[in-house]
Motif scaffolding. Sequence first.
Motif, mmCIF file in Angstrom:
data_model
loop_
_atom_site.group_PDB
_atom_site.id
_atom_site.type_symbol
_atom_site.label_atom_id
_atom_site.label_comp_id
_atom_site.label_asym_id
_atom_site.label_seq_id
_atom_site.Cartn_x
_atom_site.Cartn_y
_atom_site.Cartn_z
ATOM 1 N N GLY A 752 0.745 -1.257 -0.111
ATOM 2 C CA GLY A 752 -0.042 0.042 -0.077
ATOM 3 C C GLY A 752 0.761 1.083 0.055
ATOM 4 O O GLY A 752 0.072 2.341 -0.056
ATOM 5 N N GLN A 753 2.096 1.154 0.081
ATOM 6 C CA GLN A 753 3.130 2.282 -0.001
ATOM 7 C C GLN A 753 3.079 3.071 -1.341
ATOM 8 O O GLN A 753 2.879 2.430 -2.393
ATOM 9 C CB GLN A 753 4.354 1.978 0.545
ATOM 10 N N ALA A 754 3.516 4.340 -1.511
ATOM 11 C CA ALA A 754 3.764 4.984 -2.715
ATOM 12 C C ALA A 754 4.925 5.878 -2.785
ATOM 13 O O ALA A 754 5.626 6.146 -1.705
ATOM 14 C CB ALA A 754 2.460 5.921 -2.815
ATOM 15 N N LEU A 755 5.535 5.750 -3.943
ATOM 16 C CA LEU A 755 6.942 6.832 -4.027
ATOM 17 C C LEU A 755 6.282 7.805 -4.698
ATOM 18 O O LEU A 755 5.249 7.787 -5.833
ATOM 19 C CB LEU A 755 7.748 6.051 -4.946
ATOM 20 N N VAL A 756 6.384 9.147 -4.172
ATOM 21 C CA VAL A 756 6.243 10.495 -4.701
ATOM 22 C C VAL A 756 7.463 11.032 -5.121
ATOM 23 O O VAL A 756 8.256 11.068 -4.396
ATOM 24 C CB VAL A 756 5.345 11.253 -3.658
ATOM 25 N N VAL A 757 7.289 11.771 -6.356
ATOM 26 C CA VAL A 757 8.605 12.190 -6.891
ATOM 27 C C VAL A 757 8.459 13.640 -7.241
ATOM 28 O O VAL A 757 7.321 13.868 -7.907
ATOM 29 C CB VAL A 757 9.161 11.627 -8.405
ATOM 30 N N ASN A 760 6.480 17.318 -12.130
ATOM 31 C CA ASN A 760 5.038 17.365 -12.605
ATOM 32 C C ASN A 760 4.798 16.012 -13.290
ATOM 33 O O ASN A 760 5.833 15.626 -14.072
ATOM 34 C CB ASN A 760 5.271 18.350 -13.693
ATOM 35 N N TYR A 761 3.621 15.607 -12.980
ATOM 36 C CA TYR A 761 3.235 14.381 -13.878
ATOM 37 C C TYR A 761 2.564 14.921 -15.175
ATOM 38 O O TYR A 761 1.837 16.002 -15.183
ATOM 39 C CB TYR A 761 2.107 13.909 -12.785
ATOM 40 N N PHE A 762 2.832 14.200 -16.208
ATOM 41 C CA PHE A 762 2.090 14.221 -17.493
ATOM 42 C C PHE A 762 2.097 12.765 -17.903
ATOM 43 O O PHE A 762 3.011 12.163 -17.620
ATOM 44 C CB PHE A 762 2.719 15.124 -18.327
ATOM 45 N N PRO A 763 0.864 12.737 -18.749
ATOM 46 C CA PRO A 763 0.854 11.256 -19.271
ATOM 47 C C PRO A 763 2.045 11.158 -20.187
ATOM 48 O O PRO A 763 2.514 11.655 -21.073
ATOM 49 C CB PRO A 763 -0.528 11.369 -20.158
ATOM 50 N N GLY A 764 2.761 9.802 -20.078
ATOM 51 C CA GLY A 764 3.902 9.504 -20.927
ATOM 52 C C GLY A 764 5.007 9.044 -19.823
ATOM 53 O O GLY A 764 5.826 8.290 -20.065
ATOM 54 N N TRP A 765 4.593 9.348 -18.427
ATOM 55 C CA TRP A 765 5.571 8.950 -17.470
ATOM 56 C C TRP A 765 5.465 7.485 -16.996
ATOM 57 O O TRP A 765 4.151 6.927 -17.023
ATOM 58 C CB TRP A 765 5.585 9.642 -16.229
ATOM 59 N N GLN A 766 6.360 6.586 -17.266
ATOM 60 C CA GLN A 766 6.123 5.181 -16.960
ATOM 61 C C GLN A 766 7.197 4.784 -15.863
ATOM 62 O O GLN A 766 8.074 5.295 -15.822
ATOM 63 C CB GLN A 766 6.367 4.423 -18.301
ATOM 64 N N ALA A 767 6.837 3.881 -15.127
ATOM 65 C CA ALA A 767 7.498 3.252 -14.014
ATOM 66 C C ALA A 767 8.036 1.833 -14.195
ATOM 67 O O ALA A 767 6.807 1.153 -14.501
ATOM 68 C CB ALA A 767 7.211 3.662 -12.747
ATOM 69 N N THR A 768 8.817 1.427 -13.775
ATOM 70 C CA THR A 768 9.328 -0.108 -13.533
ATOM 71 C C THR A 768 9.951 -0.170 -12.215
ATOM 72 O O THR A 768 10.768 0.749 -11.627
ATOM 73 C CB THR A 768 10.197 -0.565 -14.492
ATOM 74 N N VAL A 769 9.450 -1.072 -11.334
ATOM 75 C CA VAL A 769 9.797 -1.553 -10.169
ATOM 76 C C VAL A 769 10.529 -2.804 -9.889
ATOM 77 O O VAL A 769 9.704 -3.868 -10.260
ATOM 78 C CB VAL A 769 8.649 -1.297 -9.168
ATOM 79 N N VAL A 786 4.035 6.792 -7.884
ATOM 80 C CA VAL A 786 4.158 5.359 -8.273
ATOM 81 C C VAL A 786 3.496 4.418 -7.084
ATOM 82 O O VAL A 786 3.950 4.616 -6.003
ATOM 83 C CB VAL A 786 5.495 4.986 -8.586
ATOM 84 N N ALA A 787 2.419 3.667 -7.267
ATOM 85 C CA ALA A 787 2.022 2.704 -6.528
ATOM 86 C C ALA A 787 3.119 1.462 -6.250
ATOM 87 O O ALA A 787 3.400 0.909 -7.321
ATOM 88 C CB ALA A 787 0.661 1.978 -6.898
ATOM 89 N N LEU A 788 3.530 1.184 -5.277
ATOM 90 C CA LEU A 788 4.748 0.373 -4.966
ATOM 91 C C LEU A 788 4.196 -0.849 -4.496
ATOM 92 O O LEU A 788 3.307 -0.983 -3.571
ATOM 93 C CB LEU A 788 5.820 0.839 -3.845
ATOM 94 N N PRO A 789 4.649 -2.088 -5.074
ATOM 95 C CA PRO A 789 4.227 -3.286 -4.715
ATOM 96 C C PRO A 789 5.167 -3.767 -3.245
ATOM 97 O O PRO A 789 6.094 -3.009 -2.935
ATOM 98 C CB PRO A 789 4.715 -4.393 -5.668
ATOM 99 N N GLN A 790 4.698 -4.732 -2.343
ATOM 100 C CA GLN A 790 5.710 -5.200 -1.476
ATOM 101 C C GLN A 790 7.104 -5.359 -1.957
ATOM 102 O O GLN A 790 7.177 -6.121 -2.730
ATOM 103 C CB GLN A 790 5.008 -6.206 -0.675
ATOM 104 N N GLY A 791 7.788 -4.865 -0.846
ATOM 105 C CA GLY A 791 9.469 -5.315 -1.243
ATOM 106 C C GLY A 791 10.056 -4.569 -2.300
ATOM 107 O O GLY A 791 11.156 -4.947 -2.757
#
Length: 840
Positions: A752-757, A760-769, A786-791
Amino acid sequence: MARTSDLTATRTKDSTAAPLPELAAPRFATGWAAVVYAVCTMLLAYPALAGKFLINPRSDQYIAGYAFREFAAQSLKTGHGFPLWNPFIEGGLPYVAAMHGDIFYPTFLLRMALPTDAAMTWEFVIHLFLCGLLTFLFLRAWRFGYYAALIGGIAYMLGGSIAGYASPGHDGKLFVSTMLPAALLLLTRGMRDGRSWAWGGLAVVVGLAVLSPHPQLLQYLLLVSGAFALYVAFAEHPEIGRLPRGIAVRRLGFAAGAVVLGGLIGAIQYLPVIEYTPWSPRAGGHDYATATSYSFPLEETLNMYWPQFSGILTSYWGRNGIHLHSDYFGVGVLMLFGAAFGQLARSMQKSFRTFWLAAGLVSLLWAYGGFTPFFHIILAIVPGTKFFRAPSTIIYVTAFSVAVLAAIGLERLLARRVTTRYVIGWLISAGVFGVLMSVGGYTALVNGVANALATNFPAEMHGQVTDYVLNRAQPNAGSAIAGVWRSFLFAGVVAALMWGYLTDRIAARPTAIALAAVVAIDLWTIERLYWIFSEPASKLFATDPAIEAIKADIAKSGEPGRVIAEAGSASVLPTDPAFTGDALMVHRLRIDGGYHGNQLGIYKRLLELDSGHVELSPTFWRHENVQYLYTGADEAFAAQASTQLKLPAFTKLAGPVRNAAGSMVYSYKLPIQNPFAWVASAIVKAPQDQALATVLDARFEPRSVAIADTSARDIQAVQLQTLPPPAVSHVRVASYAAGAIDLSLDQPTTPGQALVVSENYFPGWQATVDGKRAPVGRMNYNLIGVALPQGARVVQLRFDDAAYEKGKRVTLIAIVLAILLWVAGAVIDRQYRTPMSTTA
């Protein structure tokens, strides 16, 4: 034997006398015309030969344009391609979608081959030359004599509407203005002459205008070109008459197809722009007041003849507040323009003259904007107009129309269709006008403008507004009076040449050559004031110890940090681009504000809070990763500021030092930690208004809760009864570049944790965890979340604009098709010659 004077009197009174044979064009006529236009250009641009930079402290290029172009040039030169994200201003914004000038216009090739400042200078030089040459070729295509076409080109290129673009640095406007005669020439060849190759050429020209990218002037170009295509399709033409209806309709279809293909050439720029529109502060269009801002004041029509009337550059006192360009059309040009009316010489078409008179009048009324009721009709019927302001920018169409009509005027003069009465009338009128302005007329006009302007304010302010205008106009009085007599002097010279020719005292060729020279000199004496050169960019935008101290601290900490640029002292020059523009971007420092005009709407709203003072709030600094202050404020002032904000003392990094603009500056590090990225314990969802109020509340703890926007469908939120404790994970920035961010966490995350950077957000930002895709959305009002998975331990963020990638493919295909159409058309034309032959 009759006296010469008697013969002359008879000839000049008879306006229907048979025309004299056309003056023969010199051998290599186009080449000689090109030489003339090159000389005219270099009379303005010669400092470029010594490496000077065509820029000045009031120019858009100085404030922002150089920083934008240098950023892209370095990206291209280092093999990284066109940048898609600009992280350095306004909290970060898309580079292509938000538009940063001529990204894809061919001038980017100049910036790859030359230093950016040299390329920016020579793009003005090249296009000014092309304005003249292309106008010449257009007029020659319509059977104008060599000298008439030559003067038409000079009138357009050196007129204030074109040459004056240099002062405000409006290169995009110049690019579109250059494409206008090119488009008209190709329409002539395609529509009237049936040249198949013209359609591919027209597609390329429209594509270039689209890539300029100046959508407002593009709109005007397309409207004029469309009207001209209809005129050519259905007008009578010498020797061939009216085009058969079927041929006319078919060629109009070809023209429309070429425009569509040209639009597709611009897809690389405009598909991202279309995607960006809902995010733009201009998404809803302008209200009437904004749409009519920077209209052309009616009284400033006088500037076309009398350029000093409302003041040149910093002497301007008129209604628009600033006036960095020129409206001067030229005395000689206007006298030839007036000579265009009456019986035409040879086979010149009355309808051609009527078309350009109508184009000139309609564009002038359009330029007047909110000063006439006519603009209400334009807003109602012309699509897209509500998204633009400054209707005065259409004046380049008026200028082109006047140049064409001035060429017709010279044709009539050389054919003796002009009488000496016209010439003497002009001279008398100029003299009377000069006398009237010298004995109180100027003051009366100023008072009239002041009183008219005062009516826009409450009655109790009328006196203040009137006094303000009068106080600004009074210092210009001497220049204005001298200027009106300068115009009279040129009127006298032009009148003497006309009268000398009409009375057989000067032969036709010397008259034409002398008139071309006088027209060029007249315009040059004014427009040279708008070609302001400065030292090279290496000096104008040089670093200083305060900048280097910030960069050194960022490198030492390994943590990106934004910089607040706040003048804070009278020692900072009002034109210092480090405080009024984007100069710090040149040094790759991320600033919280800057100068753009089409930044993300949500970020613009954020900066406008507290009447624009939100930038001085510690909660804003926390939210936007602000860690440094670049300022003119000395240590005593900085200490006072920290006390008022109830913060520990700022740490001075450097200062006092003098920066490149001449301001005395300091740099400080803020005494609080405002990280670039952080982990929040939980995610909730809320509308953006609620999110904005929350994140700037001093009681809000960003490490406890991340607030996802309600539009973030891929991000799961929870309903909280109590706030969770702040997350204890620390985020390290492994690498940071434009559109590419690598982060690592010092301990695994919990569900349930999140990463906040803080970008500015705009569509086109992609994340890999940890190598797997993760949901990305807007959090904490405007930031990347970014919604973070566990671990989770390693996060990579990349910006990739899908609209750009699609547009790039469309553009490349369209360019290939346009070139093939151009070449195939040339091959077809070689095989099947059309019956009409025109002067090239």
